[in-house]
Design a protein around this motif. Structure first.
Motif, PDB file in Angstrom:
ATOM      1  N   UNK A  37       0.834  -1.207   0.000  1.00 19.98           N
ATOM      2  CA  UNK A  37       0.000   0.000   0.000  1.00 19.98           C
ATOM      3  C   UNK A  37       0.868   1.256   0.000  1.00 19.98           C
ATOM      4  N   UNK A  38       1.850   1.310   0.889  1.00 22.77           N
ATOM      5  CA  UNK A  38       2.722   2.486   0.985  1.00 22.77           C
ATOM      6  C   UNK A  38       3.456   2.723  -0.332  1.00 22.77           C
ATOM      7  N   UNK A  39       3.959   1.655  -0.909  1.00 25.19           N
ATOM      8  CA  UNK A  39       4.690   1.764  -2.176  1.00 25.19           C
ATOM      9  C   UNK A  39       3.774   2.222  -3.305  1.00 25.19           C
ATOM     10  N   UNK A  40       2.598   1.616  -3.396  1.00 29.95           N
ATOM     11  CA  UNK A  40       1.660   1.923  -4.483  1.00 29.95           C
ATOM     12  C   UNK A  40       1.135   3.356  -4.369  1.00 29.95           C
ATOM     13  N   UNK A  41       0.765   3.788  -3.176  1.00 31.26           N
ATOM     14  CA  UNK A  41       0.269   5.156  -2.992  1.00 31.26           C
ATOM     15  C   UNK A  41       1.373   6.165  -3.314  1.00 31.26           C
ATOM     16  N   UNK A  42       2.591   5.872  -2.896  1.00 34.50           N
ATOM     17  CA  UNK A  42       3.716   6.762  -3.204  1.00 34.50           C
ATOM     18  C   UNK A  42       3.938   6.853  -4.715  1.00 34.50           C
ATOM     19  N   UNK A  51      -0.034  10.750   5.445  1.00 34.87           N
ATOM     20  CA  UNK A  51      -1.436  10.944   5.846  1.00 34.87           C
ATOM     21  C   UNK A  51      -2.337  10.013   5.036  1.00 34.87           C
ATOM     22  N   UNK A  52      -2.155   9.994   3.719  1.00 33.84           N
ATOM     23  CA  UNK A  52      -2.978   9.150   2.848  1.00 33.84           C
ATOM     24  C   UNK A  52      -2.683   7.674   3.111  1.00 33.84           C
ATOM     25  N   UNK A  53      -1.417   7.345   3.287  1.00 35.68           N
ATOM     26  CA  UNK A  53      -1.017   5.956   3.553  1.00 35.68           C
ATOM     27  C   UNK A  53      -1.644   5.477   4.865  1.00 35.68           C
ATOM     28  N   UNK A  54      -1.550   6.287   5.920  1.00 34.60           N
ATOM     29  CA  UNK A  54      -2.137   5.918   7.213  1.00 34.60           C
ATOM     30  C   UNK A  54      -3.654   5.803   7.130  1.00 34.60           C
ATOM     31  N   UNK A  55      -4.281   6.696   6.361  1.00 37.47           N
ATOM     32  CA  UNK A  55      -5.727   6.626   6.176  1.00 37.47           C
ATOM     33  C   UNK A  55      -6.105   5.281   5.563  1.00 37.47           C
ATOM     34  N   UNK A  56      -5.373   4.883   4.537  1.00 34.25           N
ATOM     35  CA  UNK A  56      -5.657   3.600   3.885  1.00 34.25           C
ATOM     36  C   UNK A  56      -5.442   2.444   4.861  1.00 34.25           C
ATOM     37  N   UNK A  57      -4.355   2.481   5.628  1.00 36.99           N
ATOM     38  CA  UNK A  57      -4.110   1.443   6.648  1.00 36.99           C
ATOM     39  C   UNK A  57      -5.304   1.356   7.594  1.00 36.99           C
ATOM     40  N   UNK A  58      -5.759   2.513   8.091  1.00 37.91           N
ATOM     41  CA  UNK A  58      -6.869   2.542   9.049  1.00 37.91           C
ATOM     42  C   UNK A  58      -8.154   1.998   8.435  1.00 37.91           C
ATOM     43  N   UNK A  59      -8.382   2.287   7.167  1.00 34.26           N
ATOM     44  CA  UNK A  59      -9.598   1.822   6.507  1.00 34.26           C
ATOM     45  C   UNK A  59      -9.624   0.304   6.346  1.00 34.26           C
ATOM     46  N   UNK A  78      -8.112  11.815  -2.491  1.00 28.91           N
ATOM     47  CA  UNK A  78      -6.648  11.843  -2.448  1.00 28.91           C
ATOM     48  C   UNK A  78      -6.015  11.241  -3.703  1.00 28.91           C
ATOM     49  N   UNK A  79      -6.577  10.123  -4.170  1.00 31.71           N
ATOM     50  CA  UNK A  79      -5.960   9.399  -5.289  1.00 31.71           C
ATOM     51  C   UNK A  79      -6.632   9.703  -6.630  1.00 31.71           C
TER      52      UNK A  79
END
Length: 133
Positions: A37-42, A51-59, A78-79
């Protein structure tokens, strides 16, 4: 958390059929998925956005059976145009992961195997510099 706007978007958005399958996050190796997730969002954003990465983790970690449709709606701001593709790929990986005893998607295992083979043969895109002492 869902607003009336979110509820309308959930009803009006056409989601892929995979989104109708449930994922049990207890069967998924969350740490492996977090790296992806972190790699793909980046990649999508062109930079690391915690912020976006953590949001996705939380979801996806928010419940044992996350709702990918709500996740897609939440991430759209965001995306942007990449949200649907990202969520579809994420969900396919999660579905694959829950079917694997290690909780790792077979697609990521295959990619890692290929990467290791290429390193052995010397065709790596990112050659590791040799350090001599």
């Amino acid at each position: 958390m869902a607003t009336s706007v979110d509820a309308k978007l959930l009803k009006s958005t056409k989601f892929p059929p995979e989104f109708n399958q449930k994922v049990d996050m207890q069967k998924v190796n969350v740490e492996v998925m977090k790296k992806w997730i972190a790699s793909k969002i980046s990649d999508i954003l062109g930079s690391e956005d915690d912020v976006v990465i953590e949001l996705c983790f939380n979801l996806i970690e928010g419940s044992r059976f996350p709702d990918i449709k709500k996740t897609q709606i939440q991430l759209t701001g965001f995306l942007d145009k990449d949200t649907a593709g990202f969520c579809k790929e994420l969900w396919k990986l999660c579905l694959s992961a829950q079917g694997n005893p290690q909780g790792v998607p077979k697609e990521l295992l295959e990619a890692k195997k290929l990467e290791l083979i290429q390193e052995k043969v010397g065709f790596s895109n990112n050659p590791v510099p040799h350090i001599s002492f």
